[in-house]
Motif scaffolding. Structure first.
Motif: not given
Length: 394
Positions: A60-80
C-alpha cells in the motif's frame, strides 16, 4: 566560504549548510531511495502474521503487489478476516499473472527463508528486523535495505508511512498493529522496543481500535485454536527457521533448525512430546540439518520449554541455557526467555563459537538409508495430513 593562503575552503558554516529548505526537506523527509511502483513485496517461507501484514502494508505504501510464500496460519486468518482484507496471492500465482521486475523482501534476509521461485537478481530491497547472519542473501547489485533492531517488520513500515506522510487506510493500520502484537507477544517479548510501543499507539488510533488487549487476546486464542488438531508433522514445520552457523571446535559449518510453537495452553503440545521427538528426528533427516529444536512458548505466562530429539541437542542446549532435562523430558527456561531471535539462537551460537563437540556423527550413506525408511507424507487436496504411520485415528 573563506580563503586561506589563496586556497578556497569548502567547509560551510551551519547557517549556510542548512539554509536550503528544499535540500534539507529532501534529505530528512522520506527515504531518498524510492522503491519502484509495481514491486512485489513478500515475506518468508511458513509465513507468520508479521510477514503477511508487512507485505500488504508495504504494498500500500509503495504502490506495489503483496504476495505470500506459503499457507497462512489461523492467527493470520483471524486478523485478515477481522480487518476485511483478502490474503495475498501465492508468489507462484503472481508470477503466472504478470511479469515480475522487482522484488522486495520483508521480515527476512536469509536465503533459507526466501520463497521458492524468487529470482535473486530481481531483489531490489529488504525491509527487516532480524540480524545478518551466515546465509544472508547476496545480490549482484547494491539494493535498498532498511534493517532496524525493532520488534517487527510492521513497526518499520508503520514508521515509513509517517516518514512519507503517506495516507494510511484503517485496514493497513489494523494489519500492522496485528503484526506488532504477534511478533512482540503484545509488547511483552524481550525484542520489544520503545518504537513498537509508539507505533502501537499510533496505529491503534489510526485504525480506530480502542482495546488493543482485546485484539491481542483474540489473536492468541486464534493462534492456539489449530494446535489441538494439528499433526506432529505440521507442528514441527509450522514456524521453523533454518540457520547455518560455524562450530569452532571442528571449524566447519553447522546447520541448525529452531521451530517455535506459541500458545496459551502449552500442555496441548507438551503432552505429545514423544511423537514430536520422533518427528524432529525425521525432520533432521529430510532437511539434512545437524541440530533441530522445537520450543514451546507460553505466550500468557511467558515461559518456554525446549523439546530435544537426541543427545546432541540436549548437550548443546544444557550448555547454552545452564539447565538440565526436567522430569517430563524438556528443558525449561527461566521466565521471559521467549524469543528465538534474542534468547534462543544467540545462546546456542555462543556455545558453538567457544567450540562444541558433536557426539553423534553419521556418514551420508547411513543418513540416506534412514531417510529412505521414513514413512511417506500424506497429502489431500494439497494439504499435508502427516505421515501415514503417525496419522491420528478418525
Amino acid at each position: 566560504s573563506s580563503r586561506s593562503g589563496g586556497r578556497r575552503s569548502f567547509v560551510a558554516e551551519e547557517s549556510t549548510l542548512y539554509a536550503s529548505e528544499m535540500l534539507t526537506e529532501k534529505l530528512t523527509g522520506p527515504w531518498s531511495v524510492i522503491i519502484p511502483k509495481g514491486t512485489v513485496f513478500i515475506g518468508h517461507k511458513i509465513p507468520d502474521t508479521d510477514a503477511i501484514c508487512s507485505a500488504i502494508a508495504a504494498a500500500e505504501l509503495f504502490h506495489g503487489i503483496p504476495a505470500r510464500a506459503g499457507t497462512i496460519n489461523t492467527e493470520t486468518e483471524y486478523v485478515l478476516n477481522r480487518c476485511g482484507v483478502s490474503q495475498p496471492e501465492m508468489y507462484g500465482d503472481v508470477l503466472k499473472a504478470r511479469e515480475v521486475q522487482n522484488i522486495c523482501l520483508v521480515d527476512h534476509n536469509q536465503t533459507s527463508q526466501v520463497c521458492d521461485g524468487v529470482d535473486m537478481k530481481k531483489i531490489i530491497g529488504v525491509i527487516d528486523h532480524h540480524a545478518f547472519q551466515s546465509g544472508t542473501i547476496c545480490t549482484p547489485y547494491p539494493i535498498y535495505t532498511d534493517i532496524r533492531p525493532w520488534g517487527s517488520a510492521c513497526t518499520i513500515i508503520a514508521h515509513a508511512f509517517i516518514q512519507h506522510r503517506h495516507p494510511l487506510s484503517k485496514s493497513a493500520a489494523a494489519l500492522m498493529l496485528a503484526g506488532i502484537i504477534s511478533d512482540t507477544l503484545s509488547l511483552c517479548s524481550p525484542t520489544t522496543t520503545e518504537f513498537d510501543h509508539m507505533m502501537v499507539t499510533f496505529l491503534s488510533y489510526a485504525a480506530g481500535i480502542k482495546d488493543v488487549d482485546e485484539m491481542a487476546k483474540e489473536m492468541f486464542k486464534a493462534k492456539s485454536k489449530q494446535l489441538e488438531t494439528m499433526t506432529t508433522y505440521s507442528l514441527i514445520r509450522g514456524d521453523i527457521k533454518k540457520f547455518v552457523t560455524k562450530n569452532a571446535a571442528s571449524n566447519s559449518s553447522l546447520k541448525m533448525a529452531i521451530g517455535v510453537v506459541e500458545c496459551t495452553n502449552p500442555l496441548v503440545v507438551l503432552n505429545r512430546r514423544e511423537e514430536l521427538v520422533e518427528e524432529l528426528k525425521a525432520y533432521k533427516l529430510e532437511e539434512d540439518v545437524d541440530i533441530a529444536y522445537l520450543i514451546v512458548v507460553d505466550i500468557v505466562a511467558l515461559f518456554s520449554e525446549i523439546i530435544c530429539p537426541e543427545e546432541d541437542e540436549v548437550d548443546l542446549a544444557c550448555q547454552a541455557f545452564g539447565d538440565k532435562i526436567s522430569e517430563n523430558g524438556t528443558i525449561k527456561l527461566e521466565k521471559g526467555r521467549v524469543s528465538r531471535k534474542l534468547d534462543f539462537m544467540p545462546s546456542l551460537v555462543k556455545v558453538l563459537e567457544r567450540g562444541w563437540n558433536k557426539k553423534s556423527v553419521e556418514d551420508r550413506k547411513t543418513r540416506k538409508t534412514k531417510r529412505e525408511s521414513l514413512a511417506k507424507v500424506v497429502y489431500t487436496n494439497g494439504q499435508t495430513l502427516g505421515r501415514d504411520t503417525l496419522m491420528p485415528e478418525s
